[in-house]
Structures are given as structure tokens and as C-alpha cells.
Design a protein around this motif. Structure first.
Motif, PDB file in Angstrom:
ATOM      1  N   LYS A  14       0.856  -1.171   0.000  1.00 60.19           N
ATOM      2  CA  LYS A  14       0.000   0.000   0.000  1.00 60.19           C
ATOM      3  C   LYS A  14       0.900   1.231   0.000  1.00 60.19           C
ATOM      4  O   LYS A  14       1.926   1.258   0.672  1.00 60.19           O
ATOM      5  CB  LYS A  14      -0.904   0.008   1.235  1.00 60.19           C
ATOM      6  CG  LYS A  14      -1.984  -1.062   1.210  1.00 60.19           C
ATOM      7  CD  LYS A  14      -2.933  -0.906   2.386  1.00 60.19           C
ATOM      8  CE  LYS A  14      -4.065  -1.929   2.315  1.00 60.19           C
ATOM      9  NZ  LYS A  14      -5.017  -1.782   3.445  1.00 60.19           N
ATOM     10  N   ARG A 133     -10.777  10.441 -12.472  1.00 56.18           N
ATOM     11  CA  ARG A 133     -11.382   9.926 -11.234  1.00 56.18           C
ATOM     12  C   ARG A 133     -11.842  11.076 -10.342  1.00 56.18           C
ATOM     13  O   ARG A 133     -13.005  11.117  -9.911  1.00 56.18           O
ATOM     14  CB  ARG A 133     -10.375   9.050 -10.505  1.00 56.18           C
ATOM     15  CG  ARG A 133     -10.770   8.708  -9.071  1.00 56.18           C
ATOM     16  CD  ARG A 133      -9.715   7.833  -8.415  1.00 56.18           C
ATOM     17  NE  ARG A 133      -9.952   7.660  -6.992  1.00 56.18           N
ATOM     18  CZ  ARG A 133      -9.289   6.795  -6.229  1.00 56.18           C
ATOM     19  NH1 ARG A 133      -8.342   6.032  -6.758  1.00 56.18           N
ATOM     20  NH2 ARG A 133      -9.554   6.691  -4.937  1.00 56.18           N
ATOM     21  N   SER A 144     -11.277   2.250 -12.997  1.00 56.18           N
ATOM     22  CA  SER A 144     -10.680   1.230 -12.137  1.00 56.18           C
ATOM     23  C   SER A 144     -10.105   0.059 -12.939  1.00 56.18           C
ATOM     24  O   SER A 144      -9.175  -0.614 -12.491  1.00 56.18           O
ATOM     25  CB  SER A 144     -11.709   0.718 -11.126  1.00 56.18           C
ATOM     26  OG  SER A 144     -12.808   0.109 -11.791  1.00 56.18           O
ATOM     27  N   TYR A 147      -6.043   0.308 -14.412  1.00 53.98           N
ATOM     28  CA  TYR A 147      -4.811  -0.094 -13.732  1.00 53.98           C
ATOM     29  C   TYR A 147      -4.210  -1.333 -14.401  1.00 53.98           C
ATOM     30  O   TYR A 147      -3.003  -1.395 -14.675  1.00 53.98           O
ATOM     31  CB  TYR A 147      -5.072  -0.402 -12.251  1.00 53.98           C
ATOM     32  CG  TYR A 147      -5.559   0.760 -11.422  1.00 53.98           C
ATOM     33  CD1 TYR A 147      -4.869   1.976 -11.391  1.00 53.98           C
ATOM     34  CD2 TYR A 147      -6.709   0.639 -10.637  1.00 53.98           C
ATOM     35  CE1 TYR A 147      -5.314   3.030 -10.607  1.00 53.98           C
ATOM     36  CE2 TYR A 147      -7.154   1.685  -9.848  1.00 53.98           C
ATOM     37  CZ  TYR A 147      -6.464   2.880  -9.839  1.00 53.98           C
ATOM     38  OH  TYR A 147      -6.902   3.923  -9.059  1.00 53.98           O
ATOM     39  N   GLU A 209      -5.429  10.770  -2.512  1.00 48.77           N
ATOM     40  CA  GLU A 209      -5.941   9.400  -2.452  1.00 48.77           C
ATOM     41  C   GLU A 209      -5.819   8.708  -3.807  1.00 48.77           C
ATOM     42  O   GLU A 209      -5.450   7.529  -3.893  1.00 48.77           O
ATOM     43  CB  GLU A 209      -7.400   9.406  -1.994  1.00 48.77           C
ATOM     44  CG  GLU A 209      -7.996   8.013  -1.844  1.00 48.77           C
ATOM     45  CD  GLU A 209      -9.442   8.045  -1.394  1.00 48.77           C
ATOM     46  OE1 GLU A 209     -10.053   6.954  -1.304  1.00 48.77           O
ATOM     47  OE2 GLU A 209      -9.984   9.141  -1.140  1.00 48.77           O
ATOM     48  N   GLU A 212      -2.208   7.769  -4.369  1.00 49.28           N
ATOM     49  CA  GLU A 212      -1.811   6.615  -3.552  1.00 49.28           C
ATOM     50  C   GLU A 212      -2.291   5.310  -4.174  1.00 49.28           C
ATOM     51  O   GLU A 212      -1.547   4.318  -4.204  1.00 49.28           O
ATOM     52  CB  GLU A 212      -2.356   6.774  -2.133  1.00 49.28           C
ATOM     53  CG  GLU A 212      -1.641   7.847  -1.332  1.00 49.28           C
ATOM     54  CD  GLU A 212      -2.209   8.033   0.064  1.00 49.28           C
ATOM     55  OE1 GLU A 212      -1.499   8.559   0.936  1.00 49.28           O
ATOM     56  OE2 GLU A 212      -3.386   7.659   0.281  1.00 49.28           O
ATOM     57  N   ASP A 213      -3.502   5.301  -4.701  1.00 50.59           N
ATOM     58  CA  ASP A 213      -4.018   4.094  -5.345  1.00 50.59           C
ATOM     59  C   ASP A 213      -3.249   3.774  -6.622  1.00 50.59           C
ATOM     60  O   ASP A 213      -2.932   2.617  -6.903  1.00 50.59           O
ATOM     61  CB  ASP A 213      -5.510   4.253  -5.657  1.00 50.59           C
ATOM     62  CG  ASP A 213      -6.379   4.156  -4.408  1.00 50.59           C
ATOM     63  OD1 ASP A 213      -5.858   3.741  -3.354  1.00 50.59           O
ATOM     64  OD2 ASP A 213      -7.575   4.512  -4.485  1.00 50.59           O
ATOM     65  N   GLU A 217      -1.214   0.381  -7.142  1.00 47.66           N
ATOM     66  CA  GLU A 217      -1.704  -0.536  -8.180  1.00 47.66           C
ATOM     67  C   GLU A 217      -0.680  -0.760  -9.287  1.00 47.66           C
ATOM     68  O   GLU A 217      -0.658  -1.828  -9.903  1.00 47.66           O
ATOM     69  CB  GLU A 217      -2.995   0.019  -8.794  1.00 47.66           C
ATOM     70  CG  GLU A 217      -4.212  -0.015  -7.878  1.00 47.66           C
ATOM     71  CD  GLU A 217      -4.830  -1.399  -7.794  1.00 47.66           C
ATOM     72  OE1 GLU A 217      -4.428  -2.290  -8.563  1.00 47.66           O
ATOM     73  OE2 GLU A 217      -5.725  -1.579  -6.947  1.00 47.66           O
TER      74      GLU A 217
END
Length: 273
Positions: A14, A133, A144, A147, A209, A212-213, A217
Motif C-alpha cells: 500500500k 477519477r 478502475s 490499472y 488518495e 496513492e491508489d 496498483e
């Protein structure tokens, strides 16, 4: 002494930007960092020249960041001295009508560096899991899925001989405010002023956020992300130069051998001299 691996997003982990201090300087002072930057620039130029001569592999450097983190400045300073024939910088802005008529990777693939070259992306395909997003331009079920498409795309490039370096320039909200205000108060920076930058700033947490994703990913063994502290310009430039130099050294380009025997070449010279 910290290494570039300390700023690498471990694949499968993460990514919490709070784990990286945007003011970090790794215990270096400015004078040492600038000396190392200069040495790295010379080495980068040497390796780029070899890679261009070899013509077998390429390097793609991707910069992503919040506004005012220093993408342009970093590119300008790190690649200073590199032969212009062997490098191309692409800045990805709002897609054109033609680009919107294709899949989101179409315009990206067209800008991938040719073998022997360095390509620098100022923003990239990651805008299609960041801006779309946060600004709610496409449904979550669309962005989504991207990725996986991005991972596959980068893996394909890697298998075709393109080394990929991905760098997130990590600026604090306070430092960003100071730099954005300079675009209003400094006449030399007036041309950089864009009201949209301040509108995006209002969504700081949402963008954080989303970043970070994206980092979590899409940081892979073949194409890892690095989080580079960007509050101190001199450290940002030094650390990016370290990451780029190491990437070129992994490529380890070689000058190609002569296509004709040296003795035969000398005989030709003497014959037609």
C-alpha cells in the motif's frame, strides 16, 4: 546513507504518501547534492550517447505530480547536456478530439521513445486514473479497469526493450501554496498562472488518495514508482538524477563494433585518398 530504493514503492504494498516526508533531504547538504547532480548529468549524457549509438534499447521517464512540484524544472536540469537528437519531451494536456476518439493509451503509445532514445513524459497515461477519477469524468467501473491495462502496457514496453522510470514528485500543500502564489506575484511566472491549478488544490485530499491508489496498483518489478521529496528543489533534482543514472546503468549500453574490418577500412582510405 539512504539509497534510491528508500524512495521506491515496493510492488504489492500500500502506498501512503505520509510515509515520505516532502521536506526530506537524506542528510545531504545543498553543496554536496549539487556536486553529485553535476556528476550524474555528465554520466547521463555519456550513457545516453552510447544508447543512441547502440540503437537497441530506450529509456522512458514518467513524471507525475501535483501542480508546482517541478516537473519542467527537473527535466530541464537533470537532462542538461544530453544530446537533443537522443531525447524527446512530451507534455500531455487535455486530450484533443482526435485523441478522445481512440482508447486512452493511443496518444501515449505514439510518444513512446524509439530505440536509442530517452523519452520524458510530463504527465502521462496516469492522468486517466487521476484526473478522470477526481473530476468524475468517467464512471469508476471504467477508470478502475485501467490499472490492469496500464500494467500490461508497461510490461509490453519493457519486454520490447524500454526501461521505465516512474517518478512522483512529492510536494507538501504548504510548499505548493508558496509556489502557486509566486505565479501571481513574480512577473517572470505570470505566464504560468492558471486558475484551474487553484481549483485542483481545493481537491487536494481527493488527488492524494487517487495518487496513492495509482502508486500502489502500478508499482511493479518491471516499472516501479519512486516518490521523490520535492519541497527542496536542489534535493529533488539530485535524487531524480540518481534514479535516471541508475536506470541507464542497468541498460548498460555499448558502442557497436565496426561494420567493416579496420584493416579493410584503412585500405579504402588509402585507395581513395
Amino acid at each position: 546513507m539512504p539509497t534510491t530504493n528508500d524512495y521506491r514503492v515496493k510492488p504489492g504494498s500500500k502506498a501512503k504518501l505520509s510515509d515520505w516526508d516532502p521536506e526530506n533531504t537524506a542528510g545531504l547538504d545543498r553543496e554536496d547534492a549539487e556536486a553529485k547532480l553535476e556528476a550524474n548529468r555528465e554520466r547521463i549524457a555519456e550513457l545516453q550517447y552510447k544508447m543512441y549509438a547502440e540503437g537497441k534499447r530506450a529509456l522512458l521517464v514518467i513524471f507525475q505530480a501535483m501542480d508546482a512540484a517541478g516537473k519542467d524544472s527537473t527535466t530541464r536540469h537533470v537532462f542538461k547536456g544530453v544530446n537533443p537528437t537522443g531525447i524527446e519531451v512530451t507534455s500531455f494536456k487535455k486530450p484533443s478530439e482526435e485523441e478522445l476518439a481512440h482508447d486512452f493509451l493511443w496518444r501515449i503509445h505514439k510518444a513512446v521513445p524509439a530505440r536509442g532514445s530517452i523519452g520524458v513524459f510530463n504527465r502521462s497515461h496516469y492522468e486517466d486514473v487521476l484526473v478522470v477519477r477526481v473530476e468524475d469524468l468517467v464512471p469508476k467501473k471504467v477508470w478502475s479497469r485501467r490499472y490492469e491495462l496500464i500494467r500490461a502496457f508497461e510490461s509490453q514496453l519493457r519486454q520490447a526493450g524500454t526501461e521505465i522510470v516512474k517518478i512522483y514528485l512529492h510536494i507538501s500543500k504548504e510548499q505548493q501554496r508558496r509556489r502557486l502564489l509566486k505565479r501571481i506575484t513574480d512577473p517572470k511566472r505570470h505566464w504560468k498562472f492558471n486558475a484551474a491549478d487553484f481549483e485542483a488544490r481545493a481537491k487536494w485530499d481527493d488527488y492524494r488518495e487517487a495518487y496513492e491508489d495509482a502508486l500502489a496498483e502500478c508499482s511493479t518489478e518491471d516499472a516501479p514508482w519512486h516518490v521523490v521529496p520535492a519541497d527542496h528543489k536542489w534535493f529533488r533534482k539530485y535524487l531524480v538524477s540518481e534514479i535516471v543514472r541508475e536506470a541507464l546503468e542497468r541498460i548498460d549500453p555499448k558502442y557497436p563494433g565496426p561494420e567493416i574490418d579496420p584493416a579493410e577500412a584503412m585500405a579504402l582510405v588509402e585507395r581513395y585518398d
